[in-house]
Design a protein around this motif. Structure first.
Motif, short mmCIF file in Angstrom:
data_model
loop_
_atom_site.label_atom_id
_atom_site.label_comp_id
_atom_site.label_asym_id
_atom_site.label_seq_id
_atom_site.Cartn_x
_atom_site.Cartn_y
_atom_site.Cartn_z
N ASN A 156 0.90 -1.26 -0.19
CA ASN A 156 -0.08 0.10 0.01
C ASN A 156 0.85 1.22 -0.01
OD1 ASN A 156 0.98 -0.25 2.50
ND2 ASN A 156 -1.04 -0.40 3.60
N LEU A 157 2.02 1.23 -0.33
CA LEU A 157 3.04 2.31 -0.34
C LEU A 157 3.22 2.93 -2.05
CD1 LEU A 157 5.77 0.99 2.14
CD2 LEU A 157 4.01 2.65 2.63
N VAL A 158 2.70 1.99 -2.77
CA VAL A 158 2.76 2.36 -4.16
C VAL A 158 1.55 2.86 -4.81
CG1 VAL A 158 3.40 1.25 -6.61
CG2 VAL A 158 4.20 0.18 -4.42
N LEU A 159 1.76 3.92 -5.56
CA LEU A 159 0.66 4.62 -6.18
C LEU A 159 0.72 4.72 -7.64
CD1 LEU A 159 0.78 7.84 -3.95
CD2 LEU A 159 -0.90 6.20 -3.86
N LYS A 160 -0.31 4.55 -8.38
CA LYS A 160 -0.32 4.84 -9.74
C LYS A 160 -0.44 6.27 -10.27
CE LYS A 160 -3.70 1.81 -10.66
NZ LYS A 160 -4.58 0.92 -11.74
N VAL A 161 0.79 6.71 -10.77
CA VAL A 161 0.67 8.40 -11.03
C VAL A 161 -0.32 8.45 -12.43
CG1 VAL A 161 1.92 10.12 -11.45
CG2 VAL A 161 2.67 8.80 -9.53
N LEU A 162 0.54 7.71 -13.28
CA LEU A 162 -0.23 7.59 -14.78
C LEU A 162 -0.67 6.30 -15.04
CD1 LEU A 162 -0.56 9.40 -17.13
CD2 LEU A 162 1.77 8.47 -18.34
N SER A 163 -2.00 6.09 -15.33
CA SER A 163 -2.67 4.97 -15.52
C SER A 163 -2.97 4.85 -16.71
CB SER A 163 -4.05 4.78 -14.62
OG SER A 163 -3.67 4.94 -13.53
N ALA A 164 -3.14 3.58 -17.43
CA ALA A 164 -3.42 3.29 -18.66
C ALA A 164 -4.70 3.51 -18.91
CB ALA A 164 -2.96 2.12 -19.10
N SER A 165 -5.49 3.74 -20.28
CA SER A 165 -7.05 3.88 -20.15
C SER A 165 -7.64 2.42 -20.27
CB SER A 165 -7.21 4.68 -21.45
OG SER A 165 -7.06 3.73 -22.44
N PRO A 166 -8.90 2.36 -19.98
CA PRO A 166 -9.61 1.26 -19.96
C PRO A 166 -9.34 0.24 -21.31
CG PRO A 166 -11.00 2.86 -18.95
CD PRO A 166 -9.77 3.55 -19.51
N SER A 167 -9.02 0.97 -22.25
CA SER A 167 -8.83 0.26 -23.45
C SER A 167 -7.46 -0.24 -23.73
CB SER A 167 -9.68 1.16 -24.77
OG SER A 167 -8.67 2.29 -24.65
N ALA A 168 -6.78 -0.11 -22.87
CA ALA A 168 -5.35 -0.32 -23.12
C ALA A 168 -5.19 -1.96 -22.87
CB ALA A 168 -4.31 0.28 -22.36
N TYR A 169 -4.13 -2.54 -23.41
CA TYR A 169 -3.60 -3.81 -22.86
C TYR A 169 -2.12 -4.05 -23.21
CZ TYR A 169 -3.89 -4.93 -27.97
OH TYR A 169 -3.78 -5.08 -29.39
N SER A 170 -1.51 -5.15 -22.53
CA SER A 170 -0.13 -5.32 -22.86
C SER A 170 0.17 -6.68 -23.54
CB SER A 170 0.36 -5.29 -21.22
OG SER A 170 1.73 -5.54 -21.27
N ALA A 171 0.83 -6.35 -24.80
CA ALA A 171 1.04 -7.79 -25.42
C ALA A 171 1.90 -7.26 -26.74
CB ALA A 171 -0.35 -7.88 -26.20
N ASN A 172 2.32 -8.37 -27.13
CA ASN A 172 3.43 -8.10 -28.28
C ASN A 172 2.53 -7.54 -29.45
OD1 ASN A 172 5.41 -8.16 -30.43
ND2 ASN A 172 5.94 -10.37 -29.91
N PRO A 173 3.04 -6.27 -29.75
CA PRO A 173 1.91 -5.49 -30.84
C PRO A 173 2.44 -6.21 -32.34
CG PRO A 173 4.08 -4.02 -30.24
CD PRO A 173 4.15 -5.46 -29.38
N LYS A 174 3.57 -6.94 -32.46
CA LYS A 174 3.88 -7.36 -33.82
C LYS A 174 3.41 -8.65 -34.13
CE LYS A 174 8.48 -5.10 -33.84
NZ LYS A 174 8.40 -4.78 -32.49
N THR A 175 2.58 -9.46 -33.17
CA THR A 175 2.11 -10.73 -33.37
C THR A 175 0.90 -10.68 -33.20
OG1 THR A 175 2.63 -11.37 -31.33
CG2 THR A 175 4.22 -12.05 -33.07
#
Lengths: 114, 441
Positions: free
Chosen positions: B200-219
């Motif tokens: 609980n010491l970590v804070l998100k300063v800049l969050s991604a939008s609800p439509s974001a995802y994390s994946a390999n963009p090339k495949t």
């Protein structure tokens, strides 16, 4: 209930007749005890009215009355001629004990009165 | 043999502390942190490609020491003293640091109360990921993954793979991001991370939008991405319990001159900003990380009885007392009064017997007056002040509380007169009774 009333009357009458035979010194003690207990009751009633704030004062006031009453009852037991248990104890000695205990009691009361 | 030159040297050594004191008195107010930063790079080209960010640090008085991350002479401390007050870790791909520095050395550096900015990108090494994990931030484990957002991307000349994010979901905190609102979206290209939910010491300063995802963009996506939506954090900060501050960014480019200077237009929005929000964002967050803002200190803790000025060694139950403390905030150049209406004082013995909000004169002085509870024992004056973005204030002062002395009780209380009367009357009755009992016929 005329019968019950007359029974009570008879009972009280026989009690007072029996009590009339009590020696005077015991009667004096009885009067003293009644006075002390009445004072204690008055104080308890007063405490119920104004609250228990100086609680130590209340305790010492009530306990001084109850204490003297208890000591007087002890004295009465010891000086009663019909009581065979204390027939070896001279009444002078019993009274001296009573005085000593009263002195100690009132010393404590004065310290606790606040 | 003591030559005159040696003697001179000795004299200089003897005088050095005196001179240092004189210099300190002449200088401006002392801040909460030193100004020596170590910048670790894995390519010295970063020094020029990110020169605007480094320039802003130098302009604010920081002394930057640029080193390659695999420099064999690298060391954070010497003879038990740290050589630096902060660390800028712009070496995402370095597999191991040179010299005596390793992951533990960096973590010990933070444990000793120093600050760090860590930037990763898609080439982040296990070392960098490990340091971030220890700071409560877990980068996406897929080494090929980047944050992709097909809706909230930044418009570029060529329609790319939508990995250039225009982020505007910023934390609502003036103390971390500065009082001036960041209008333009912040450009981001890099990897996403999740904030450890048990930390609980970590804070998100800049969050991604609800439509974001994390994946390999090339495949093509074979399986659902592990990190999606606003659970992805792009930039996070951590303030440890020792007030060390760490900023973790998934993008090194976020700090680059190119992003700082470029314009930005968010997809689906007509409005084009001449400058991305990056410059303001990195300046303000670095001010926060290096304790130029949001650092509180408490001085002049005082308490005394109402109407007195001396601090007693002990209070009595039901005493009225006054407590005051001065709280200042470091503004980067001087200590300014801290103004808030929620600083609370506890009068504490196992649990708070008194918990009151202190009033402030708006000049940094907080004060409160209250009555000591009707309980004696060893109490503490306790201030625990933890607010988002500010350093935690926690200080206690122990004070014993004694009961009334024997002669401090009230005497001759009116409502107790019947009891007094009863006691004395039972004494009198005793005398009368004795007399009657002894002399009756």
């Amino acid at each position: 209930m005329p019968r019950a009333t007359s029974d009570a009357k008879l009972l009280i009458q026989s009690l007072s007749n029996a009590y009339a035979a009590t020696p005077t010194n015991l009667k004096i003690i009885d009067l003293y005890v009644i006075c002390a207990v009445a004072t204690a009751l008055i104080q308890v009633a007063y405490m119920g009215l104004v609250g228990s704030f100086p609680f130590n004062s209340f305790l010492s006031g009530v306990l001084s009355c109850i204490g003297t009453a208890v000591l007087a009852v002890c004295l009465r037991i010891q000086v009663n001629k019909d009581n065979k248990e204390f027939k070896d104890l001279p009444p002078e000695r019993a009274f001296a004990d009573f005085v000593l205990c009263n002195l100690v009691l009132h010393l404590v009361i004065m310290n606790f009165l606040g | 043999m003591a030559t005159p030159r040696h003697l001179l040297l000795l004299l200089a050594l003897a005088l050095a502390p005196l001179l240092a004191v004189a210099a300190a008195e002449g200088a401006a107010e002392e801040g909460p942190r030193g100004r020596r930063l170590l910048v670790l790079l894995d390519d010295l080209a970063v020094r020029s490609s990110h020169s605007a960010f480094f320039g802003s640090l130098q302009a604010r008085g920081f002394d930057l020491d640029f080193r390659l991350a695999d420099d064999p002479k690298l060391s954070l401390h010497r003879y038990g003293q740290y050589l630096y007050d902060g660390l800028v870790l712009f070496a995402p791909s370095t597999p191991r640091f040179g010299g005596s520095v390793d992951q533990n050395a960096v973590l010990e550096f933070i444990d000793a109360g120093h600050d760090m900015i860590l930037a990763a990108d898609s080439s982040a090494s296990d070392l960098i990921r490990g340091i971030a994990t220890e700071c409560g931030v877990d980068f996406d484990e897929d080494p090929e993954a980047m944050v992709v957002d097909h809706i909230n991307y930044a418009v570029t000349d060529v329609d790319g793979d939508h990995t250039l994010i225009a982020g505007d979901d910023l934390i609502q905190s003036d103390v971390i991001l500065g009082s001036k609102k960041i209008e333009a979206p912040v450009l981001f290209r890099g990897i996403g991370h999740a904030v450890n939910p048990s930390n609980n010491l970590v804070l998100k300063v800049l969050s991604a939008s609800p439509s974001a995802y994390s994946a390999n963009p090339k495949t093509k996506l074979a399986s659902p991405p592990s990190l999606t939506g606003s659970a992805i954090s792009l930039v996070s900060v951590m303030q440890a319990r020792n007030n060390a501050r760490v900023l973790v960014s998934g993008s090194l480019d976020l700090f680059s001159n190119r992003f700082l200077k470029s314009g930005v237009q968010k997809a689906g929005s007509k409005k084009r900003y001449e400058r991305a929000g990056n410059e303001q964002f990195v300046t303000e967050t670095s001010k926060w990380v290096f304790h130029e803002r949001g650092h509180l200190k408490a001085v002049n803790v005082k308490h005394h009885k109402v109407g007195e000025t001396n601090e007693p060694g002990m209070y009595r139950i039901n005493d009225d007392l006054e407590y005051s403390v001065e709280i200042y905030e470091w503004s980067g150049t001087s200590w300014k009064p801290y103004v808030a209406d929620d600083v609370q004082l506890q009068f504490f013995m196992m649990s708070p017997y008194v918990l009151k909000t202190m009033s402030t004169d708006k000049k940094g002085l907080y004060s409160i007056s209250f009555k000591v509870p009707d309980v004696y024992g060893v109490f503490q004056f306790k201030v625990e002040y933890q607010r988002l973005g500010y350093t935690g204030l926690s200080f206690t002062k122990q004070i014993p509380v004694r009961p009334y002395r024997h002669n401090e009780y009230e005497r001759f209380i009116t409502s107790a007169y019947p009891y007094y009367t009863a006691s004395f009357s039972s004494m009198g009755a005793f005398f009368i009774f004795s007399f009657v009992y002894l002399y009756h016929k």
